[in-house]
Scaffold this motif. Structure first.
Motif, PDB file in Angstrom:
ATOM      1  N   ALA A 275      33.447  22.628   3.081  1.00 49.56           N
ATOM      2  CA  ALA A 275      34.376  23.191   4.058  1.00 49.56           C
ATOM      3  C   ALA A 275      35.552  22.243   4.279  1.00 49.56           C
ATOM      4  O   ALA A 275      35.415  21.018   4.178  1.00 49.56           O
ATOM      5  N   VAL A 276      36.714  22.814   4.584  1.00 47.04           N
ATOM      6  CA  VAL A 276      37.898  21.997   4.822  1.00 47.04           C
ATOM      7  C   VAL A 276      37.980  21.624   6.304  1.00 47.04           C
ATOM      8  O   VAL A 276      37.378  22.257   7.172  1.00 47.04           O
TER       9      VAL A 276
ATOM     10  N   CYS B  21      29.099  26.001   9.548  1.00 44.48           N
ATOM     11  CA  CYS B  21      29.453  26.542   8.229  1.00 44.48           C
ATOM     12  C   CYS B  21      28.343  26.330   7.208  1.00 44.48           C
ATOM     13  O   CYS B  21      28.553  26.521   6.014  1.00 44.48           O
ATOM     14  N   GLN B  22      27.158  25.929   7.673  1.00 41.89           N
ATOM     15  CA  GLN B  22      26.083  25.632   6.722  1.00 41.89           C
ATOM     16  C   GLN B  22      25.620  26.887   5.977  1.00 41.89           C
ATOM     17  O   GLN B  22      25.444  26.869   4.756  1.00 41.89           O
ATOM     18  N   ASP B  23      25.431  27.979   6.701  1.00 39.86           N
ATOM     19  CA  ASP B  23      24.895  29.181   6.068  1.00 39.86           C
ATOM     20  C   ASP B  23      25.949  29.924   5.242  1.00 39.86           C
ATOM     21  O   ASP B  23      25.642  30.454   4.176  1.00 39.86           O
ATOM     22  N   GLN B  24      27.179  29.950   5.736  1.00 38.37           N
ATOM     23  CA  GLN B  24      28.283  30.627   5.060  1.00 38.37           C
ATOM     24  C   GLN B  24      27.898  32.050   4.634  1.00 38.37           C
ATOM     25  O   GLN B  24      28.201  32.503   3.532  1.00 38.37           O
TER      26      GLN B  24
ATOM     27  N   PRO C  90      35.805  28.101   3.607  1.00 41.95           N
ATOM     28  CA  PRO C  90      35.170  27.833   4.901  1.00 41.95           C
ATOM     29  C   PRO C  90      35.804  26.632   5.611  1.00 41.95           C
ATOM     30  O   PRO C  90      36.278  25.697   4.971  1.00 41.95           O
ATOM     31  N   ILE C  91      35.807  26.690   6.935  1.00 40.90           N
ATOM     32  CA  ILE C  91      36.346  25.615   7.772  1.00 40.90           C
ATOM     33  C   ILE C  91      35.187  24.923   8.470  1.00 40.90           C
ATOM     34  O   ILE C  91      34.334  25.579   9.069  1.00 40.90           O
TER      35      ILE C  91
END
Length: 391
Positions: free
Chosen positions: A202-203, A355-358, A340-341
């Motif tokens: 993620a950014v 954002c782990q699961d995305q 993802p952020i």
């Protein structure tokens, strides 16, 4: 999904070998014929390159003047442009560009993803920049022919593509802020892998209201170079804070608008307890992204949660993060697709974004990729258009 192909009349030019072709009649106020001049020395194609650093063997150019109108479109060997030192695009920023991709499917066929949306946006930007109108369908046909010639450059990979950069500049050879009497429309192609060097990570974003990307009544909804050049200063300050991109805020209530060069989405439980995917509305300061529109189309067809175009503020986001109502946050764009952020640095605090699961981002990325490469059709909608480059 609309599976469309382009049709055009081809004829050999007398005394010329078969890649020189007369192509597709256009309206009387534009060019009549597309002429192809192939490069005598094609370049070797590298296996892996940075985004926007290696260009294909050919380019498309079309000149326009107030006195003569559109000249014949020309596909010629890739090379430098010759511009007058007083060129209006250099002095007054009378220019714009677009970005779209061509994908190679497992079946070997090449496809453009929703290119008519890019042409529509380009025409809107041209009107705002006081550049001449052009025939969108005929430009798209010329682009299709250019891609057809450069088809060996399209990677055999679902994670890479060939990036198409149509560009439109004023070439008025005199000083003075005025409508240009001369212009040049050209298209170049380059290989495109991952836009960010973080791969699947993620950014991180830096949010500070002291910088504004766009404003009401401005040109933030157009794809003009000035919108990007003026963002560099804030971008480098973001890097000083250890962040990769800027989260652009607007107004006294610090509305969330865009993330770097991407549209932004928030998947959360909203203030009314509803599961919602929200993105800022197209109110003149948001670029109408093709990927953005595709995400809205697809998730509305899922019909699994509320999908909204509405204003979001930093106060709402911070409150939702504290109350653990945020599920995912991501950016979207042609170059980055779905990104993802993971973190937002705001008012001295590093905000962690789940954002782990995305779940949404990974699902959207797969569905979009499958459509782009022709692995699946989109039977429930006529909006997700894929144009087949192959004959």
């Amino acid at each position: 999904m609309v599976q469309a192909t382009f049709s055009a009349r081809r004829e050999k030019i007398k005394g010329q070998p078969n890649p020189s072709l007369i192509f597709a009649r256009v309206s009387s106020h534009q060019a009549a014929d597309l002429v192809v001049q192939l490069s005598p020395a094609p370049k070797s194609k590298p296996a892996e390159v940075d985004f926007g650093s290696v260009f294909t063997d050919h380019m498309l150019t079309v000149e326009w003047s107030l006195t003569e109108g559109w000249q014949a479109p020309l596909i010629r060997p890739f090379g430098n442009l010759s511009l007058h030192p007083a060129c209006s695009s250099l002095h007054y920023g009378i220019q714009l560009f677009e970005g779209l991709k061509v994908y190679r499917g497992d079946d070997g066929r090449l496809r453009l993803f929703r290119p008519t949306l890019n042409m529509k946006r380009m025409a809107s930007s041209a009107k705002r920049a006081c550049l001449p109108a052009f025939d969108q369908s005929e430009l798209l046909e010329c682009i299709r022919r250019l891609v057809e010639i450069e088809q060996d450059w399209v990677p055999h990979s679902n994670s890479a593509s060939l990036y198409i950069r149509p560009t439109f500049i004023g070439t008025e050879p005199s000083l003075g802020v005025k409508k240009p009497a001369r212009a040049l429309l050209y298209v170049i192609l380059c290989q495109a892998g991952s836009y960010f060097d973080t791969k699947n990570e993620a950014v991180s974003l830096w949010a500070d209201p002291k910088y504004t990307r766009a404003w009401k009544g401005g040109s933030g909804d157009c794809k003009m170079g000035g919108n990007y050049g003026c963002s560099l200063f804030a971008q480098y300050e973001a890097e000083d804070y250890g962040c990769q991109q800027v989260l652009w805020l607007y107004g006294d209530d610090q509305q969330i608008t865009e993330a770097g060069t991407m549209n932004i989405f928030l998947h959360w439980i909203n203030e009314d307890g509803e599961e919602e995917l929200a993105t800022p509305p197209l109110d003149g300061i948001i670029l109408p992204g093709v990927t953005r529109q595709s995400i809205l189309d697809i998730t509305r067809e899922w019909n699994e949660f509320l999908v909204s175009e509405r204003y979001l503020t930093m106060a709402q986001l911070c409150s939702a993060l504290r109350q653990q109502r945020v599920r995912e946050m991501f950016g979207s764009g042609t170059a980055a697709m779905i990104c993802p952020i993971g973190h937002i640095f705001y008012q001295g605090e590093n905000l962690h974004v789940p954002c782990q699961d995305q779940q949404i981002t990974s699902r959207l990325a797969k569905e979009l990729t499958d459509i782009q490469v022709g692995a699946r059709t989109h039977a429930r909608t006529q909006k997700t258009e894929v144009n087949d480059v192959s004959r």
